[in-house]
Write a protein that holds these residues in place. Structure first.
Motif, PDB file in Angstrom:
ATOM      1  N   SER A 128     -68.515 -38.115 -75.060  1.00 22.17           N
ATOM      2  CA  SER A 128     -67.214 -38.719 -74.798  1.00 22.17           C
ATOM      3  C   SER A 128     -66.080 -37.856 -75.327  1.00 22.17           C
ATOM      4  CB  SER A 128     -67.142 -40.105 -75.449  1.00 22.17           C
ATOM      5  OG  SER A 128     -67.279 -39.999 -76.860  1.00 22.17           O
ATOM      6  N   PHE A 129     -64.881 -38.146 -74.858  1.00 26.23           N
ATOM      7  CA  PHE A 129     -63.650 -37.525 -75.356  1.00 26.23           C
ATOM      8  C   PHE A 129     -63.087 -38.431 -76.450  1.00 26.23           C
ATOM      9  CE2 PHE A 129     -64.330 -35.969 -71.108  1.00 26.23           C
ATOM     10  CZ  PHE A 129     -64.002 -34.630 -71.177  1.00 26.23           C
ATOM     11  N   GLN A 130     -62.720 -37.847 -77.563  1.00 21.58           N
ATOM     12  CA  GLN A 130     -62.360 -38.609 -78.751  1.00 21.58           C
ATOM     13  C   GLN A 130     -61.012 -38.177 -79.304  1.00 21.58           C
ATOM     14  OE1 GLN A 130     -65.595 -38.010 -81.515  1.00 21.58           O
ATOM     15  NE2 GLN A 130     -67.167 -38.394 -79.976  1.00 21.58           N
ATOM     16  N   GLN A 131     -60.568 -38.919 -80.326  1.00 19.24           N
ATOM     17  CA  GLN A 131     -59.382 -38.573 -81.119  1.00 19.24           C
ATOM     18  C   GLN A 131     -58.148 -38.334 -80.240  1.00 19.24           C
ATOM     19  OE1 GLN A 131     -60.951 -35.133 -83.087  1.00 19.24           O
ATOM     20  NE2 GLN A 131     -62.568 -36.276 -84.100  1.00 19.24           N
ATOM     21  N   PRO A 132     -57.763 -39.298 -79.392  1.00 25.25           N
ATOM     22  CA  PRO A 132     -56.631 -39.094 -78.459  1.00 25.25           C
ATOM     23  C   PRO A 132     -55.289 -39.113 -79.171  1.00 25.25           C
ATOM     24  CG  PRO A 132     -57.413 -41.352 -78.326  1.00 25.25           C
ATOM     25  CD  PRO A 132     -58.364 -40.638 -79.244  1.00 25.25           C
ATOM     26  N   ARG A 133     -54.394 -38.220 -78.726  1.00 27.67           N
ATOM     27  CA  ARG A 133     -53.016 -38.170 -79.224  1.00 27.67           C
ATOM     28  C   ARG A 133     -52.090 -37.920 -78.043  1.00 27.67           C
ATOM     29  NH1 ARG A 133     -51.828 -39.973 -84.162  1.00 27.67           N
ATOM     30  NH2 ARG A 133     -50.222 -38.401 -84.449  1.00 27.67           N
ATOM     31  N   TRP A 134     -51.053 -38.726 -77.943  1.00 24.68           N
ATOM     32  CA  TRP A 134     -50.103 -38.613 -76.830  1.00 24.68           C
ATOM     33  C   TRP A 134     -49.224 -37.369 -76.948  1.00 24.68           C
ATOM     34  CZ3 TRP A 134     -50.590 -41.137 -72.526  1.00 24.68           C
ATOM     35  CH2 TRP A 134     -51.111 -42.436 -72.505  1.00 24.68           C
ATOM     36  N   PHE A 135     -48.943 -36.757 -75.801  1.00 27.50           N
ATOM     37  CA  PHE A 135     -47.869 -35.775 -75.688  1.00 27.50           C
ATOM     38  C   PHE A 135     -46.542 -36.522 -75.569  1.00 27.50           C
ATOM     39  CE2 PHE A 135     -51.266 -32.889 -74.723  1.00 27.50           C
ATOM     40  CZ  PHE A 135     -50.777 -31.638 -75.064  1.00 27.50           C
ATOM     41  N   PRO A 136     -45.418 -35.838 -75.807  1.00 29.25           N
ATOM     42  CA  PRO A 136     -44.112 -36.508 -75.714  1.00 29.25           C
ATOM     43  C   PRO A 136     -43.812 -37.063 -74.324  1.00 29.25           C
ATOM     44  CG  PRO A 136     -43.892 -34.432 -76.906  1.00 29.25           C
ATOM     45  CD  PRO A 136     -45.278 -34.457 -76.337  1.00 29.25           C
ATOM     46  N   ASP A 137     -44.441 -36.526 -73.263  1.00 28.39           N
ATOM     47  CA  ASP A 137     -44.151 -37.024 -71.919  1.00 28.39           C
ATOM     48  C   ASP A 137     -44.798 -38.372 -71.626  1.00 28.39           C
ATOM     49  OD1 ASP A 137     -46.830 -36.394 -71.600  1.00 28.39           O
ATOM     50  OD2 ASP A 137     -46.454 -34.612 -70.367  1.00 28.39           O
TER      51      ASP A 137
ATOM     52  N   PRO B 218     -46.843 -44.102 -84.811  1.00 27.57           N
ATOM     53  CA  PRO B 218     -48.017 -43.253 -84.618  1.00 27.57           C
ATOM     54  C   PRO B 218     -48.369 -43.141 -83.155  1.00 27.57           C
ATOM     55  CG  PRO B 218     -48.661 -45.414 -85.420  1.00 27.57           C
ATOM     56  CD  PRO B 218     -47.157 -45.358 -85.486  1.00 27.57           C
ATOM     57  N   ARG B 219     -48.968 -41.999 -82.779  1.00 22.16           N
ATOM     58  CA  ARG B 219     -49.314 -41.770 -81.377  1.00 22.16           C
ATOM     59  C   ARG B 219     -50.814 -41.842 -81.156  1.00 22.16           C
ATOM     60  NH1 ARG B 219     -47.688 -36.305 -80.598  1.00 22.16           N
ATOM     61  NH2 ARG B 219     -47.206 -36.129 -82.779  1.00 22.16           N
ATOM     62  N   SER B 220     -51.569 -42.336 -82.129  1.00 23.25           N
ATOM     63  CA  SER B 220     -53.015 -42.375 -81.994  1.00 23.25           C
ATOM     64  C   SER B 220     -53.458 -43.668 -81.327  1.00 23.25           C
ATOM     65  CB  SER B 220     -53.669 -42.279 -83.374  1.00 23.25           C
ATOM     66  OG  SER B 220     -53.236 -43.337 -84.190  1.00 23.25           O
ATOM     67  N   ALA B 221     -54.735 -43.708 -80.960  1.00 25.11           N
ATOM     68  CA  ALA B 221     -55.377 -44.883 -80.379  1.00 25.11           C
ATOM     69  C   ALA B 221     -54.549 -45.521 -79.273  1.00 25.11           C
ATOM     70  CB  ALA B 221     -55.653 -45.928 -81.476  1.00 25.11           C
TER      71      ALA B 221
END
Length: 204
Positions: free
Chosen positions: A42-51, A190-193
């Motif tokens: 799986s792909f993990q530890q997601p963090r949003w970009f500013p867009d 925060p930008r996580s989860a």
């Protein structure tokens, strides 16, 4: 929903003095975009970009010798495209800069982790904080203005403290002790989860 409200009204008609039922658990969420696992990883530890459209994610990728190594990927939640950013660098927990041009991440090798800056366009790595057999770093994070970096640090197995870097990435005095879990720099949410995504496969 409307059907549930009608049912509640009918029940109250039978006994006006009854106490209405209360929902104990939250309603189920509907996935807006889903990033499927690939070959069971799986792909993990997601963090949003500013867009607010792309996500920087980590995936443990198989190598030619049969081992696995973490690498960074960018997922476009609108187009569904997934682009691999690093190749065999052992980087994870990436956090995009506020301008989206680079990211900071952990780079782990030889039993410890450094703090590295990743050029997202060129797959170029710059070590900002170098760990060793006695010191290791964990989960670096950008401040909302992009002028500070905070990271958790452990020394000789003792509890984690926090170090900070200020642009042009000079090290401030470490804060010894502190919370056992790192906190993002103050000044923004925060930008996580992200709630927009679901992951399939093993969880981190």
């Amino acid at each position: 929903d409307t059907a549930a409200q009608r049912e509640l009204v009918e029940e109250l008609k039978k006994d006006p003095y009854d106490v209405p039922d209360r929902r104990v658990h939250p309603r189920a969420k509907t996935a807006v975009a889903t990033l499927e696992s690939v070959n069971g990883r799986s792909f993990q530890q997601p963090r949003w970009f500013p867009d607010n459209r792309r996500l920087l994610v980590t995936r443990w990728t198989p190598r030619s010798d049969g081992s696995t190594s973490p690498d960074l990927y960018i997922w476009d939640t609108e187009s569904g495209d997934v682009d691999r950013i690093t190749d065999g660098h052992g980087v994870l927990h990436g956090d995009p800069a506020p301008d989206g041009s680079d990211a900071i991440a952990m780079q782990c090798h030889a039993g410890h982790c450094d703090v590295a800056r990743v050029d997202l366009a060129r797959d170029a790595m710059t070590t900002l904080l170098e760990g060793n057999a006695h010191v290791t770093y964990y989960r670096p994070r950008y401040s909302p203005d992009g002028r500070r970096i905070a990271a958790s640090v452990a020394e000789d197995g003792r509890g984690r403290g926090v170090v900070a870097l200020f642009h042009p990435w000079r090290l401030s005095r470490p804060v010894v002790g502190g919370a056992t879990k790192p906190r993002p720099p103050r000044g923004g949410p925060p930008r996580s989860a992200p709630s927009r995504t679901e992951q399939q496969g093993s969880r981190p």
